[in-house]
Design an enzyme around this catalytic site. Structure first.
Site, PDB file in Angstrom:
ATOM      1  N   LYS A 173      15.474   5.521  48.472  1.00  0.00           N
ATOM      2  CA  LYS A 173      16.175   4.704  49.641  1.00  0.00           C
ATOM      3  C   LYS A 173      16.688   5.389  50.690  1.00  0.00           C
ATOM      4  O   LYS A 173      17.378   6.406  50.561  1.00  0.00           O
ATOM      5  CB  LYS A 173      17.289   4.215  48.910  1.00  0.00           C
ATOM      6  N   GLU A 248      25.139  16.245  48.202  1.00  0.00           N
ATOM      7  CA  GLU A 248      25.426  17.573  49.429  1.00  0.00           C
ATOM      8  C   GLU A 248      25.677  16.625  50.771  1.00  0.00           C
ATOM      9  O   GLU A 248      24.982  15.453  50.833  1.00  0.00           O
ATOM     10  CB  GLU A 248      23.639  17.381  49.560  1.00  0.00           C
ATOM     11  N   CYS A 282      23.507  19.012  59.660  1.00  0.00           N
ATOM     12  CA  CYS A 282      24.304  19.474  58.768  1.00  0.00           C
ATOM     13  C   CYS A 282      24.870  20.819  58.818  1.00  0.00           C
ATOM     14  O   CYS A 282      25.790  21.157  58.522  1.00  0.00           O
ATOM     15  CB  CYS A 282      24.016  19.244  56.894  1.00  0.00           C
ATOM     16  N   GLU A 385      34.321  16.199  60.957  1.00  0.00           N
ATOM     17  CA  GLU A 385      32.568  16.293  61.132  1.00  0.00           C
ATOM     18  C   GLU A 385      32.421  14.882  62.375  1.00  0.00           C
ATOM     19  O   GLU A 385      32.458  13.892  61.973  1.00  0.00           O
ATOM     20  CB  GLU A 385      31.784  15.844  60.361  1.00  0.00           C
TER      21      GLU A 385
HETATM   22  P1  NDP Z   1      25.719   8.140  55.268  1.00  0.00           P
HETATM   23  O1  NDP Z   1      26.600   9.145  53.409  1.00  0.00           O
HETATM   24  O2  NDP Z   1      26.327   6.980  55.916  1.00  0.00           O
HETATM   25  O3  NDP Z   1      24.106   7.480  54.246  1.00  0.00           O
HETATM   26  C1  NDP Z   1      23.926   8.353  53.694  1.00  0.00           C
HETATM   27  C2  NDP Z   1      22.328   7.316  52.693  1.00  0.00           C
HETATM   28  O4  NDP Z   1      23.439   6.385  51.791  1.00  0.00           O
HETATM   29  C3  NDP Z   1      21.897   6.110  53.670  1.00  0.00           C
HETATM   30  O5  NDP Z   1      20.790   6.729  53.225  1.00  0.00           O
HETATM   31  C4  NDP Z   1      22.792   5.666  53.422  1.00  0.00           C
HETATM   32  O6  NDP Z   1      22.362   3.701  53.932  1.00  0.00           O
HETATM   33  C5  NDP Z   1      23.322   5.847  51.832  1.00  0.00           C
HETATM   34  N1  NDP Z   1      24.639   4.507  51.497  1.00  0.00           N
HETATM   35  C6  NDP Z   1      25.573   4.030  51.963  1.00  0.00           C
HETATM   36  N2  NDP Z   1      26.623   3.445  51.721  1.00  0.00           N
HETATM   37  C7  NDP Z   1      26.118   4.060  50.503  1.00  0.00           C
HETATM   38  C8  NDP Z   1      26.751   3.462  48.764  1.00  0.00           C
HETATM   39  N3  NDP Z   1      28.021   2.924  49.006  1.00  0.00           N
HETATM   40  N4  NDP Z   1      26.444   3.580  47.456  1.00  0.00           N
HETATM   41  C9  NDP Z   1      24.698   4.491  47.824  1.00  0.00           C
HETATM   42  N5  NDP Z   1      25.171   4.220  49.636  1.00  0.00           N
HETATM   43  C10 NDP Z   1      24.366   4.386  50.265  1.00  0.00           C
HETATM   44  O7  NDP Z   1      25.159   9.075  55.903  1.00  0.00           O
HETATM   45  P2  NDP Z   1      25.293   9.619  56.816  1.00  0.00           P
HETATM   46  O8  NDP Z   1      23.810   9.307  57.475  1.00  0.00           O
HETATM   47  O9  NDP Z   1      25.575   8.905  57.914  1.00  0.00           O
HETATM   48  O10 NDP Z   1      24.390  10.936  57.567  1.00  0.00           O
HETATM   49  C11 NDP Z   1      25.064  11.491  58.255  1.00  0.00           C
HETATM   50  C12 NDP Z   1      25.874  12.697  56.959  1.00  0.00           C
HETATM   51  O11 NDP Z   1      25.006  13.526  56.008  1.00  0.00           O
HETATM   52  C13 NDP Z   1      26.852  13.088  57.756  1.00  0.00           C
HETATM   53  O12 NDP Z   1      28.212  13.620  57.906  1.00  0.00           O
HETATM   54  C14 NDP Z   1      26.411  14.865  57.743  1.00  0.00           C
HETATM   55  O13 NDP Z   1      26.299  16.273  57.625  1.00  0.00           O
HETATM   56  C15 NDP Z   1      25.195  14.885  56.108  1.00  0.00           C
HETATM   57  N6  NDP Z   1      24.302  15.210  55.725  1.00  0.00           N
HETATM   58  C16 NDP Z   1      24.321  16.642  55.152  1.00  0.00           C
HETATM   59  C17 NDP Z   1      23.297  17.444  54.401  1.00  0.00           C
HETATM   60  C18 NDP Z   1      23.155  18.565  53.265  1.00  0.00           C
HETATM   61  O14 NDP Z   1      22.667  19.014  53.112  1.00  0.00           O
HETATM   62  N7  NDP Z   1      24.991  18.635  52.670  1.00  0.00           N
HETATM   63  C19 NDP Z   1      22.178  16.544  55.121  1.00  0.00           C
HETATM   64  C20 NDP Z   1      22.211  16.509  55.696  1.00  0.00           C
HETATM   65  C21 NDP Z   1      23.158  15.692  56.622  1.00  0.00           C
HETATM   66  P3  NDP Z   1      22.719   3.627  54.701  1.00  0.00           P
HETATM   67  O15 NDP Z   1      22.138   3.958  56.352  1.00  0.00           O
HETATM   68  O16 NDP Z   1      21.647   1.863  55.100  1.00  0.00           O
HETATM   69  O17 NDP Z   1      24.246   3.658  55.440  1.00  0.00           O
END
Ligand code: NDP
Length: 481
Positions: A173, A248, A282, A385
């Site tokens: 997803k 991550e 990130c 963050e």
């Molecule tokens: P989110 O946690 O909101 O979403 C990440 C993914 O998870 C999306 O596809 C989202 O769908 C999905 N999701 C949301 N809720 C659920 C759930 N309950 N169960 C399963 N999947 C779910 O993150 P963001 O998309 O806002 O990304 C930004 C974040 O990602 C920042 O905190 C950043 O630091 C982190 N990040 C970390 C990295 C690393 O390598 N450590 C690299 C890049 C980013 P939907 O879009 O529909 O909400």
């Protein structure tokens, strides 16, 4: 209007609900595509397709799996311009960045793991002349990959490539905020001859599709990149089901700048590590700690460079350095943190305001790169963050002091250290609590290295052998001689 479809069992199909979500170009504020609003029914279809494909895919020789992946990477390379434009339209980042950074890295991800699998081996542990142990590493089965919106195709492929290379079948997803390149990617998979069901892409919301994947009783492993809060929710669901988890998560990375650094090299790289991709990486350094003797010199040079070089505007314009913030909700979140910083006593040295470019981008979501000083390291602005084009500056006097400040957050993803003193560099690198440290550089990536964070920045490591091991189960076999 482009209508995106799910990719299930080798076909592009509409979601069972027939419903779609609007997908907006953040640079114009206009809806340009509709994304399937899928639910657990689509995840079930994807799971069944993946389960049916598993027997054959897992028994396909690694070399043949790799060859199909290489074909996918070649097609991606052929369509580089198309993918780069799609990513920029969907995410808001400058086109040059999509073209030179994001999509080439997605190509490398597929190629890296498509070839790595041919060199993957497991261990043998001889016990003198009594016995010999050997370890088998087998694919897990059907695995779930969930990725965020900041580096859409880059992080999507970073997960699915090792999963596929090791012989797993995937239900993936992408973020519903940036689904476009994953949709184009599914077309390439069909063209490359990836067998139906091996990779399934279900578009939609996290709380519907994401949670259906995480709670699915037969999806055995979850690789997730996203926010810390979401990671905790996923762990709560997946841990009691004993799923393998790779999380991550977020970061609040320190940049530690000592007075004896190569000033010009540090300055150029600190501009990049602060604001590349609108600060929506990130690994961006969002808390900059500067040794007091060069604080004023750094402050004026940094502010000047950011003001003059980081042109904000239309991501399609080659002169643009800072594009649009990915969504209206995130734009408002970043602005609210700038307000919070002011309330907490911070002084905005540059930026801090909304930018309204002329022309097609007049209704887009743009924020000027923002530099703030004068905040205590314990305040919310310095602890939470923000994930946008906002950094804070703080002076320090001693190594002990800077380490205390650097290590004070709940996060521990990455850190950058600038000094010409080799001994100090290694000493500080060992004491910084993070999974990744860059000395005199930033975002220099070798895909073989372990990638991930400590504390609330995650659990597990991606990259190289770590990823290949995550997506396999080890079985030890002991033979008495
Ligand atoms: P989110 O946690 O909101 O979403 C990440 C993914 O998870 C999306 O596809 C989202 O769908 C999905 N999701 C949301 N809720 C659920 C759930 N309950 N169960 C399963 N999947 C779910 O993150 P963001 O998309 O806002 O990304 C930004 C974040 O990602 C920042 O905190 C950043 O630091 C982190 N990040 C970390 C990295 C690393 O390598 N450590 C690299 C890049 C980013 P939907 O879009 O529909 O909400």
């Amino acid at each position: 209007m482009i209508t995106l479809q799910n990719y299930i069992n080798g076909e592009l199909i509409a979601p069972v609900s027939g419903a779609y979500l609007s997908n907006t170009n953040p640079a114009t504020g206009e809806v340009f595509s509709e994304c399937p609003d899928s639910d657990e029914r689509d995840v079930d279809l994807a799971y069944v397709a993946a389960e049916n494909a598993f027997e054959q895919w897992s028994n396909t020789p690694a070399e043949k799996r790799g060859r199909i992946m290489l074909k996918i990477s070649e097609l991606l390379e052929r369509d580089l311009q198309l993918f780069a434009e799609a990513e920029t339209t969907d995410q808001g980042k400058p086109l040059w960045l999509s073209k030179n950074g994001e999509i080439p890295r997605a190509i490398s991800n597929i190629r890296f793991f498509g070839t790595a699998i041919e060199h993957f081996s497991s261990e043998a542990h001889p016990m003198g002349n009594h016995a010999i142990n050997y370890t088998l590493r087998s694919p897990i089965g059907v695995v779930g990959c969930i990725s965020p919106w900041n580096l859409p195709l880059y992080l999507f492929t970073w997960k699915i490539a090792p999963a596929l290379a090791t012989g797993n079948c995937v239900v993936a997803k992408p973020s519903e905020i940036t689904p476009y390149t994953a949709y184009l990617f599914s077309k390439i998979c069909i063209e490359a001859g990836l067998p139906p069901g091996v990779l399934n892409i279900v578009h939609g919301l996290g709380h519907k599709v994401g949670s259906a994947i995480t709670s699915h009783p037969s999806i055995k492993a979850i690789s997730f990149t996203g926010g810390t809060k979401t990671g905790a929710e996923i762990a709560k669901v997946a841990a009691p089901m004993f799923k393998k988890l790779s999380l991550e998560l977020g970061g609040k990375n320190p940049n530690i700048i000592f007075a004896d650094c190569d000033f010009e090299a540090m300055l150029a790289e600190t501009v990049r590590s602060s604001f590349l991709n609108q600060g929506e990486i990130c690994l961006c350094g969002s808390r900059i700690f500067i040794e007091r003797s060069i604080y004023d010199k750094f402050k004026s040079a940094f502010v000047e460079k950011v003001k003059t070089e980081l042109v904000v505007g239309d991501p399609m314009n080659p002169k643009t350095k800072t594009g649009a913030i990915v969504s209206k909700a995130h734009f408002e979140k970043v602005l609210s943190y700038i307000e919070l910083a002011k309330q907490e006593g911070g002084t905005v040295l540059c930026g801090g305001e909304v930018v309204k470019p002329d022309g097609v981008c007049a209704n887009g979501w743009f924020i000027a790169p923002t530099i703030i000083e004068g905040l205590p390291y314990t305040c919310r602005t310095n602890q939470e963050e923000i994930f946008g084009p906002v950094v804070t500056l703080s002076p320090f006097d001693t190594e002990e002091e800077v380490l205390k400040m650097a290590n004070s957050t709940e996060y521990g993803l990455a850190a950058t250290i600038w000094t010409q003193d080799v001994t100090k560099a290694h000493r500080v690198a060992q004491l910084v609590k993070s999974g990744i440290v860059w000395i005199n550089c930033w975002l220099l990536r070798d895909l073989r290295t372990p990638f991930g964070g400590v504390k609330s920045s995650g659990v597990g490591r991606e990259g190289g052998l770590e990823a290949l091991r995550f997506f396999t189960e080890a079985k030890n076999i002991c033979v008495k001689l």
